[in-house]
Design an enzyme around this catalytic site. Structure first.
Site: not given
Ligand code: RNT
Ligand code: ZN
Length: 412
Positions: A289, A281, A221, A291, A254, A223, A180, A321, A257
């Protein structure tokens, strides 16, 4: 055996579901637990804090400050989680006494992690780290207009794949190597194409080296935006889906994302029509995003259903993640991972073939009625039985609180 479990088993048997079998399957589904929840994506390099459009918020005491603390916290979290676990590492968690640049990390810097993984009966997954670095400060890495910077990151991508292949070889289980990059722009681009062409070229160089598939699974990955990079993301969904398809790579989705009304659960079966492997993820975006720690919400249940009812347990590589620094970080690991497993168990306890039959026979009233009835079946009793078979129970929080008192708070 627990009386409540025996009753639940009977209730599920009436709808054609074998709870013993569901528990056995759940035990074997690997969940890759991200090490970076333990130290707010800090890593062992220089403690710059995460950059690249991602952000950890909160200042809960007791964050792991070095490898010993991180390993100890992680090990403790593992002891409170059942099933099959993997550990997801980032390149910034390399263990070495020297100051080493990212384009020069070596497989042996992860030997200690391999030892730790073996002792704790887990396998390792890996990620190159294209953020929290002086060459990533302006939000561009593999698509940077400056060739010197691009080449630096290409070398990092290559050396990271070498590390992942080494780990996969040593642990006799393919290591997922997920790429990513944060690359994007804060404001409206003058060219959207040029950075994408540069990213494509950089990726071609990184993936020109081939490794046996028994050692490494490469994923990319995408986004949609990052903090400070709101107007444009170089590696968006379309870019990577096509790149992956053309180059035999795996897509990593993810759950944070995509645009807020887009759901990853719906994307999984689309990819399953064409791909042998999909990586995830699992995260929880709250308005962005963000998290947040994964909770047992409808989308997590839906996503798990798509994995289970499409016979895709061996095809979907599940990783977590999220990074919340506002609560006990060990609790965050336990809550999120257990919720992932609960959602999978929920899916395993549904008469999925019968429900599909109702759909195909266009018996939509029955489909809706039964789907709603099933929501209140005694999932919790089967969950408790899973825990008990794994030597665990639901009283994990007090253990975490004791660890906080005895270990975490002494770090301040
Ligand atoms: C960031 C991505 C990525 C990170 C990690 C730490 O938006 O989701 O995967 O969160 O690699
Ligand atoms: Zn991620």
């Amino acid at each position: 055996m627990n009386k409540r479990y025996l009753e639940a088993k009977e209730i599920y048997a009436k709808i054609g579901v074998d709870t013993d079998k569901a528990i056995e399957i759940l035990k074997k589904i690997p969940i890759s637990i991200h090490c970076w929840q333990g130290d707010d994506v800090g890593g062992f390099e220089n403690k710059l804090g995460a950059t690249g459009g991602i952000q950890t918020t909160g200042n809960y005491p007791g964050k792991a400050r070095n490898k010993d603390e991180l390993m100890s916290d992680y090990k403790f979290a593992l002891s409170l989680i059942g099933g099959t676990k993997r550990i997801n590492l980032h390149a910034i968690y390399a263990i070495t006494d020297e100051k080493v640049e990212r384009d020069n990390i070596k497989p042996e810097y992860f030997d200690e992690w391999l030892k730790f993984a073996k002792e704790n009966n887990v396998k390792i997954d890996f990620n190159p780290t294209f953020f929290s670095h002086k060459y990533a400060e302006d939000g561009m890495t593999l698509s940077h207009p400056n060739k010197m910077i691009r080449d630096f990151w290409i070398r990092h991508g290559k050396t990271s794949r070498e590390v992942a292949a080494y780990i996969g070889k040593m642990q006799k289980s393919p290591c997922l190597c997920n790429l990513w990059v944060p690359d994007g722009l804060k404001d409206t681009p003058a060219s959207r194409l040029e950075p994408r062409m540069r990213l494509k070229d950089s990726l071609d160089q990184i993936y020109s080296v081939k490794y046996p598939k028994e050692y490494i699974i490469d994923s990319v990955e995408s986004k949609v935006f990052g903090i400070g990079l709101e107007s444009y993301t170089v590696g968006n969904n379309e870019f990577y889906q096509i790149y992956a398809a053309k180059n035999g790579l795996c897509c990593l989705l993810d759950t944070g994302h995509y645009h807020p009304t887009e759901v990853v659960s719906d994307k999984i079966p689309s990819l399953l029509c064409f791909n042998d492997k999909i990586a995830l993820h699992v995260s929880r975006p709250v308005r962005w995003d963000s998290d947040h720690v994964v909770i047992l919400d409808d989308e997590l249940k839906e996503l798990s259903k798509e994995i289970v009812r499409n016979n895709a347990i061996d095809k979907v590589i599940i990783g977590l993640d999220y990074f919340d620094a506002s609560i006990n970080r060990i609790a965050a690991w336990v809550i999120g991972t257990r919720n992932m497993q609960k959602a999978l168990l929920n899916a395993l306890l549904l008469p999925n073939d019968n429900l599909t039959k109702l759909q195909n026979e266009q018996r939509f009233t029955e489909l809706l009625a039964l789907s709603e009835e099933y929501k209140t079946l005694p999932l919790g009793d089967v969950w408790d039985e899973f825990l008990s078979q794994e030597g665990l129970d639901n009283n994990w929080l007090e253990k975490v609180q004791k660890y906080e008192k005895d270990v975490l708070l002494k770090r301040c």
